[in-house]
Scaffold this motif. Structure first.
Motif, short mmCIF file in Angstrom:
data_model
loop_
_atom_site.label_atom_id
_atom_site.label_comp_id
_atom_site.label_asym_id
_atom_site.label_seq_id
_atom_site.Cartn_x
_atom_site.Cartn_y
_atom_site.Cartn_z
N LYS A 150 37.94 50.73 52.48
CA LYS A 150 39.01 50.74 51.47
C LYS A 150 40.36 51.01 52.12
CE LYS A 150 36.49 52.49 47.84
NZ LYS A 150 35.89 53.74 47.54
N SER A 151 40.40 52.01 53.00
CA SER A 151 41.68 52.41 53.61
C SER A 151 42.30 51.30 54.43
CB SER A 151 41.47 53.60 54.55
OG SER A 151 41.03 54.72 53.86
N VAL A 152 41.45 50.48 55.09
CA VAL A 152 42.02 49.48 56.00
C VAL A 152 42.05 48.08 55.36
CG1 VAL A 152 41.34 50.78 58.05
CG2 VAL A 152 39.83 48.98 57.21
N GLY A 153 41.79 48.03 54.05
CA GLY A 153 41.92 46.77 53.31
C GLY A 153 40.77 45.81 53.51
N LEU A 154 39.58 46.34 53.85
CA LEU A 154 38.43 45.46 54.05
C LEU A 154 37.31 45.76 53.04
CD1 LEU A 154 38.10 45.44 57.96
CD2 LEU A 154 39.12 43.69 56.50
N GLU A 155 37.70 46.25 51.89
CA GLU A 155 36.68 46.63 50.91
C GLU A 155 35.87 45.41 50.47
OE1 GLU A 155 36.42 49.30 46.86
OE2 GLU A 155 38.30 48.38 47.44
N TRP A 156 34.60 45.62 50.29
CA TRP A 156 33.66 44.54 49.95
C TRP A 156 32.72 45.13 48.92
CZ3 TRP A 156 33.69 39.61 50.35
CH2 TRP A 156 32.55 38.84 50.50
N PRO A 157 33.10 45.03 47.66
CA PRO A 157 32.49 45.89 46.66
C PRO A 157 31.11 45.47 46.13
CG PRO A 157 34.18 44.54 45.65
CD PRO A 157 34.13 44.15 47.07
N VAL A 158 30.56 44.37 46.67
CA VAL A 158 29.36 43.85 46.01
C VAL A 158 28.11 44.59 46.45
CG1 VAL A 158 28.13 41.75 45.40
CG2 VAL A 158 30.49 41.62 46.19
N SER A 159 27.62 45.47 45.60
CA SER A 159 26.38 46.15 45.96
C SER A 159 25.53 46.34 44.71
CB SER A 159 26.66 47.48 46.65
OG SER A 159 27.48 48.27 45.85
N ALA A 160 24.24 46.53 44.95
CA ALA A 160 23.28 46.58 43.85
C ALA A 160 22.61 47.95 43.81
CB ALA A 160 22.23 45.49 44.06
N PRO A 161 22.34 48.47 42.60
CA PRO A 161 21.75 49.80 42.51
C PRO A 161 20.26 49.82 42.86
CG PRO A 161 22.12 48.90 40.32
CD PRO A 161 22.64 47.89 41.29
N ALA A 162 19.82 50.91 43.44
CA ALA A 162 18.41 51.08 43.80
C ALA A 162 18.06 52.55 43.66
CB ALA A 162 18.18 50.61 45.24
N MET A 163 16.76 52.82 43.54
CA MET A 163 16.32 54.21 43.33
C MET A 163 14.96 54.39 43.97
SD MET A 163 15.91 55.96 39.63
CE MET A 163 17.48 56.74 39.48
N SER A 164 14.71 55.55 44.57
CA SER A 164 13.39 55.76 45.17
C SER A 164 13.01 57.23 45.15
CB SER A 164 13.35 55.22 46.61
OG SER A 164 14.11 56.04 47.45
N ALA A 165 11.72 57.48 45.39
CA ALA A 165 11.19 58.84 45.41
C ALA A 165 9.90 58.82 46.23
CB ALA A 165 10.90 59.32 43.99
N THR A 166 9.37 60.01 46.49
CA THR A 166 8.09 60.11 47.20
C THR A 166 6.99 60.45 46.19
OG1 THR A 166 9.20 60.87 49.18
CG2 THR A 166 6.86 61.37 49.02
N ALA A 167 5.86 59.74 46.31
CA ALA A 167 4.70 60.05 45.45
C ALA A 167 3.54 60.43 46.36
CB ALA A 167 4.34 58.83 44.60
N GLU A 168 2.86 61.52 46.02
CA GLU A 168 1.74 61.99 46.84
C GLU A 168 0.54 61.08 46.67
OE1 GLU A 168 2.16 64.66 48.89
OE2 GLU A 168 4.22 64.66 48.11
#
Ligand SMILES: Cc1cc2nc3c(=O)[nH]c(=O)nc-3n(C[C@H](O)[C@H](O)[C@H](O)COP(=O)(O)OP(=O)(O)OC[C@H]3O[C@@H](n4cnc5c(N)ncnc54)[C@H](O)[C@@H]3O)c2cc1C
Length: 365
Positions: free
Chosen positions: A160-178
């Motif tokens: 962002k600071s140097v003007g190269l922002e590339w905002p395309v990202s997708a949400p993800a979620m994870s956890a550990t299961a025994e």
């Protein structure tokens, strides 16, 4: 802490830790900072890493992987020789692919320790608020660096600071299961994880379970995660969320005295969401280019050509395949049909970000 460095690396994930390690190895005065209290914590990852022979097949010009990947191999938990791809209707496609799982917190900490052993300083709980020229504004005051490496993840402050922002990202979620989950890595496709997939990735006595969607997702990720884990009778611990930059790298990753690397530069394999291996490959290139620049006067711009020649082709191919797949995501019926038509061999190519359809010597997609 002194305030002047040859190189300040912002973000101590696999990209930043690796960049700091190789820059420090060349004798530079390097500072690696991270806003977290403990590097690698909390884990926001499926904790899957491709084995070196798979990496060589995908990125044939990348060499000396043994040195690069020493820590992931040291903290490896389970070797997983096959990816089982599940269609919306429950068809299974087994793709031989050699990977392994890690404790991702241990991996990031181990790489940062390697950087420290090479002479880099490491500062946690140090948040970079803005960079400007050689100035790095942090919550502890202003530091100075001749070269800046932005490895601060998909929502990069440096970018962002140097003007190269590339905002395309997708949400993800994870956890550990025994539990005992064998050795296969499972990927489930369909509206259970629109535009992405859900996963069960075996670890030692447990599994990393989670899902990622696409960049258009505006629904309730937690609800999808709860449904997926309930349907598979998983009992996940505390889940963490994150973002995956799924549209590939931006047109430029160097501006002034700053280079971007890893997720900050969209360096993720768009067909599988994997970024650990590429972050480390490009991290080494960034660290070495910083050294070449400061020691021999190589233009910093060389970084652009170097990482693109090492990993750029497959990353771009992955984005092309993802764009094709996006036409089928959103409808389980269409997705089912497209998976039947694609078949196991082409799926194996898609996972590796290799061309799916080739005519003569030209790849069509
Ligand atoms: C849920 C999920 C599952 C995933 N599963 C896998 C998988 O199984 N295999 C795989 O290969 N890839 C996976 N990925 C992608 C992978 O995690 C990333 O590609 C990888 O972490 C990129 O490394 P990085 O070093 O570029 O960034 P990160 O690992 O994100 O590290 C960035 C670091 O920068 C720090 N930081 C951020 N902002 C600042 C700031 N302003 N100041 C100081 N520090 C800052 C952060 O604290 C963080 O430590 C997954 C991603 C997600 C979200």
């Amino acid at each position: 802490m002194p305030t002047r460095y040859d190189v300040i690396v912002v973000g101590a994930g696999p990209a930043g830790g690796t960049a700091a390690r190789y820059a420090a190895r060349r004798g530079l005065k390097v500072l690696l900072v991270d806003k977290r209290k403990e590097i690698g914590v909390p884990v926001q990852c499926g904790e899957y890493v491709a084995q070196n022979d798979e990496v060589r097949a995908i990125f044939p010009t990348v060499s000396d992987l043994e040195d690069l990947m020493a820590v992931p191999y040291r903290v490896r938990e389970v070797d997983t020789p096959v990816i089982r791809i599940w269609s919306p209707a429950g068809r299974r496609y087994d793709i031989p692919f050699r990977g392994f799982t890690v404790r991702r917190d241990k991996m990031d900490q181990g790489i940062a320790a390697q950087a420290e052993a090479e002479g880099a300083e490491v500062a946690t709980e140090t948040t970079v608020l803005r960079v400007h020229g050689e100035e790095v504004e942090t919550n502890h005051g202003v530091l100075h660096a001749r070269v800046m490496i932005g490895s601060d993840g998909p929502r990069s402050t440096v970018a962002k600071s140097v003007g190269l922002e590339w905002p395309v990202s997708a949400p993800a979620m994870s956890a550990t299961a025994e539990g005992d989950f064998g050795t296969a890595t499972d990927m489930f496709f369909g509206n259970l994880a629109p535009g992405g997939y859900a996963w069960i990735i075996p670890k030692a006595g447990c599994a990393n379970v989670g899902l990622g969607t696409w960049e258009h997702f505006r629904g309730n990720l937690r609800a999808l995660f709860d449904k997926f884990t309930a349907d598979h009778e998983l009992e996940p611990g505390k889940a963490t969320g994150g973002f995956v930059p799924v549209q590939g790298p931006p047109p430029r990753t160097v501006a002034g005295n700053a280079m971007l690397v890893g997720d900050a530069a969209g360096m993720v394999m768009a067909t599988n969401g994997g970024g650990n291996n590429v972050a480390m490959i490009a991290g080494r290139i960034a660290g070495n280019t910083a050294a070449d620049h400061l020691l021999d006067g190589t233009p910093l711009d060389a970084y652009e050509a170097r990482w693109r020649s090492a990993v750029g082709g497959p990353l771009a191919q992955g984005v092309r395949i993802k764009h094709l797949a996006d036409r089928f995501f959103g409808s389980d019926r269409l997705l089912e049909l497209s998976m039947v038509l694609l078949g196991r061999r082409r799926m194996a190519r898609a996972i590796r970000c290799q061309p799916l359809f080739v005519r003569g010597s030209a790849s069509i997609i």
